[in-house]
Design a protein around this motif. Structure first.
Motif, PDB file in Angstrom:
ATOM      1  N   TYR B  55     -13.832  -6.577   0.127  1.00 31.48           N
ATOM      2  CA  TYR B  55     -12.862  -7.515  -0.434  1.00 31.48           C
ATOM      3  C   TYR B  55     -11.544  -6.797  -0.704  1.00 31.48           C
ATOM      4  O   TYR B  55     -11.535  -5.641  -1.108  1.00 31.48           O
ATOM      5  CB  TYR B  55     -13.410  -8.121  -1.732  1.00 31.48           C
ATOM      6  N   VAL B  56     -10.428  -7.508  -0.514  1.00 32.06           N
ATOM      7  CA  VAL B  56      -9.126  -6.827  -0.585  1.00 32.06           C
ATOM      8  C   VAL B  56      -8.402  -6.949  -1.926  1.00 32.06           C
ATOM      9  O   VAL B  56      -7.291  -6.461  -2.063  1.00 32.06           O
ATOM     10  CB  VAL B  56      -8.149  -7.315   0.513  1.00 32.06           C
ATOM     11  N   VAL B  57      -9.008  -7.609  -2.910  1.00 29.89           N
ATOM     12  CA  VAL B  57      -8.292  -7.792  -4.181  1.00 29.89           C
ATOM     13  C   VAL B  57      -9.027  -7.106  -5.338  1.00 29.89           C
ATOM     14  O   VAL B  57     -10.095  -7.531  -5.749  1.00 29.89           O
ATOM     15  CB  VAL B  57      -8.078  -9.294  -4.487  1.00 29.89           C
ATOM     16  N   SER B  58      -8.420  -6.038  -5.836  1.00 27.16           N
ATOM     17  CA  SER B  58      -9.020  -5.330  -6.972  1.00 27.16           C
ATOM     18  C   SER B  58      -8.512  -5.889  -8.296  1.00 27.16           C
ATOM     19  O   SER B  58      -9.191  -5.786  -9.309  1.00 27.16           O
ATOM     20  CB  SER B  58      -8.712  -3.834  -6.887  1.00 27.16           C
ATOM     21  N   SER B  59      -7.318  -6.461  -8.289  1.00 30.18           N
ATOM     22  CA  SER B  59      -6.805  -7.045  -9.533  1.00 30.18           C
ATOM     23  C   SER B  59      -6.250  -8.440  -9.246  1.00 30.18           C
ATOM     24  O   SER B  59      -5.177  -8.573  -8.655  1.00 30.18           O
ATOM     25  CB  SER B  59      -5.763  -6.139 -10.185  1.00 30.18           C
ATOM     26  N   PRO B  60      -6.993  -9.464  -9.649  1.00 32.03           N
ATOM     27  CA  PRO B  60      -6.517 -10.839  -9.440  1.00 32.03           C
ATOM     28  C   PRO B  60      -5.110 -11.023  -9.991  1.00 32.03           C
ATOM     29  O   PRO B  60      -4.292 -11.728  -9.402  1.00 32.03           O
ATOM     30  CB  PRO B  60      -7.517 -11.686 -10.227  1.00 32.03           C
ATOM     31  N   GLU B  61      -4.817 -10.351 -11.106  1.00 36.54           N
ATOM     32  CA  GLU B  61      -3.520 -10.559 -11.754  1.00 36.54           C
ATOM     33  C   GLU B  61      -2.357 -10.120 -10.858  1.00 36.54           C
ATOM     34  O   GLU B  61      -1.297 -10.746 -10.873  1.00 36.54           O
ATOM     35  CB  GLU B  61      -3.455  -9.900 -13.137  1.00 36.54           C
TER      36      GLU B  61
END
Lengths: 313, 313
Positions: B55-61
């Protein structure tokens, strides 16, 4: 030579209402200003980090992420991230994403923090001011260089065989911002990291010994001279004339200087003659008519051998 | 009733090259997809958090901040933030900024984490799985409600007379995401927080007792019934026909299910008949033709009294 603009995201105190301006409006204004700067071809934007009512940006990375999708060419840097009180893993993750989102335009400018409100927020002890910076910087640089990381320190949980995903496609540039502390200059030089001098008072020429010290120690540590980067970040304001600047900018500048001065126990209040001395060729304020500021800038670029100038606005 | 889309930002594994796809391209694709969703009038976008190559998103923010400036109406939510391993102060700061940047469109969906890669990254102990969530959620809610905060806990430094700047202009909505653990449902109900059921297997009807439990405990705790919000987040894929979905989506879905199944020691491999059972009216996959999915959706909305549905794509 790269030219940038930097800001702390001043909230703007409305002396009529005795309140700070609407943070939502202020943030949108900053976004519009940076879109404009990008369109004009300005090389770089640097966003400060503060944790107090005077400034609207607590995390430069959130702002830079917001800017990554609405700008095309401008470098998106912090100015600075107070890495002493940040978690390098979280910071690196965020910048990895910003770098991917922006097409490799993210940069981290790391500082120890002039304002120290982040320390009680994140549970750091001011007595560890220097050690915190050294350790967190070390981890940040390791995360940047090594895919699989094994690390142990004092101020944060160790990492065993960890990898950050997503990884950026390159090493994210990490600059060191210094105020005037020789040990900070030495650290940047020995690590071969680009350095940014924040000039906020006195005569810029006073920084010359520090710049020379950086160059000397950088060479001594065996780093490649053609990769050396030196920048200056200084208060900048260009008006039609010196008088116009005095009229348009001095009141806001002195208001904020007095506000902070009161907190920090500076004696006296900031005067117009101090401001005018700052505007002179021997002063730290890059302000005046376009001609005056250009001349001062050229002098500074030549004096220090700059590769980057950030106009703090 | 609000309809949203959610995603984990799957990297996409290319079986031809035996490599994950370019994370830069993938992130840009997500940005384009959400701009499109906003234009189409979809109510909400939910971004997952992962710390693994899939998955490419470590921080949704970071992603939501990037989206705040290029969307107009869509709600920008995490789906979920693993708050057990996050710092609530940092999290709240980031979302405060996203909320201001987006014109009050930020939401936090808090979860304990199905994937647990964030625990060794941020130095948490899996033995504290439940206590970590409870304490961090408590601090997050306090930061959201109280301007001046005094707080003490086990897993993070205390806060003494601290205020977060910039403050959002409203309380940021905090949803609780649950898989099927009754204690999580109870916690959400007692706190009067909106709840999101992630339905990823079995028959959706199996969730009915949990939904009823939530409603009962929510009322018992004295929360206002007209503010109660219940959502479902489920795998969704609409094609021209059932056959078209099988052809277009089953291979990718089974590949990822087997990949994760292998890691977690699930026995056997995911079969087409399992997938088809999931697509039936008794299954957890909201997939098929538009008519089939619509019928299933209406059933679920009526069964649970939903106010929100998030199509996981």
């Amino acid at each position: 030579m790269k030219f940038g603009i930097g800001m702390f995201g001043d909230s703007g105190y409305d002396t009529k209402t005795n309140r700070f301006r609407d943070p939502e409006k202020r943030l949108k204004e900053i976004v519009e200003e940076v879109i404009q700067a990008d369109t004009l071809g300005i090389d770089l934007f640097a966003m400060g980090e503060h944790h107090r009512e005077d400034y609207v940006v607590s995390s430069p990375e959130t702002m830079l992420a917001a800017l990554s999708t609405v700008t095309k060419n401008i470098i998106l840097s912090s100015g600075v991230n107070v890495i002493s009180s940040a978690d390098p893993v979280k910071l690196f993750q965020d910048y990895a994403m910003i770098d991917l989102l922006s097409g490799q335009r993210a940069e981290i400018m790391a500082g120890r923090g002039s304002f120290i409100e982040s320390f009680p927020l994140f549970g750091q002890n001011l007595n560890d001011y220097n050690e915190l910076f050294a350790e967190k910087l070390n981890l940040l640089l390791r995360l940047n260089k090594e895919e699989k990381i094994n690390w142990k320190g004092t101020f944060r949980a160790p990492l065993k065989d960890q990898t950050i995903f997503p990884r950026p496609k390159r090493e994210i540039p990490v600059w060191i911002a210094v105020g005037g502390t020789p040990t900070s200059v030495l650290r940047a030089a020995q690590l071969g990291l680009p350095i940014m001098f924040a000039i906020i008072g006195g005569n810029p020429r006073q920084f010359l010994p520090l710049v020379d010290y950086y160059k000397e120690q950088y060479a001594l540590a065996g780093h490649a001279k053609d990769k050396m980067e030196i920048g200056v970040h200084a208060h900048t304001y260009i008006g039609d004339s010196r008088q116009a600047v005095l009229k348009a900018y001095y009141p806001a500048y002195s208001f904020q200087m007095n506000r902070i001065g009161k907190e920090r126990g500076w004696s006296g209040s900031f005067t117009q003659s101090q401001f005018e001395a700052g505007m002179s060729m021997q002063g730290a304020l890059y302000m005046g008519s376009a001609e005056e500021v250009t001349e001062k800038l050229i002098n500074t670029i030549e004096l220090f051998g700059l590769t980057r100038y950030i106009a703090h606005i």
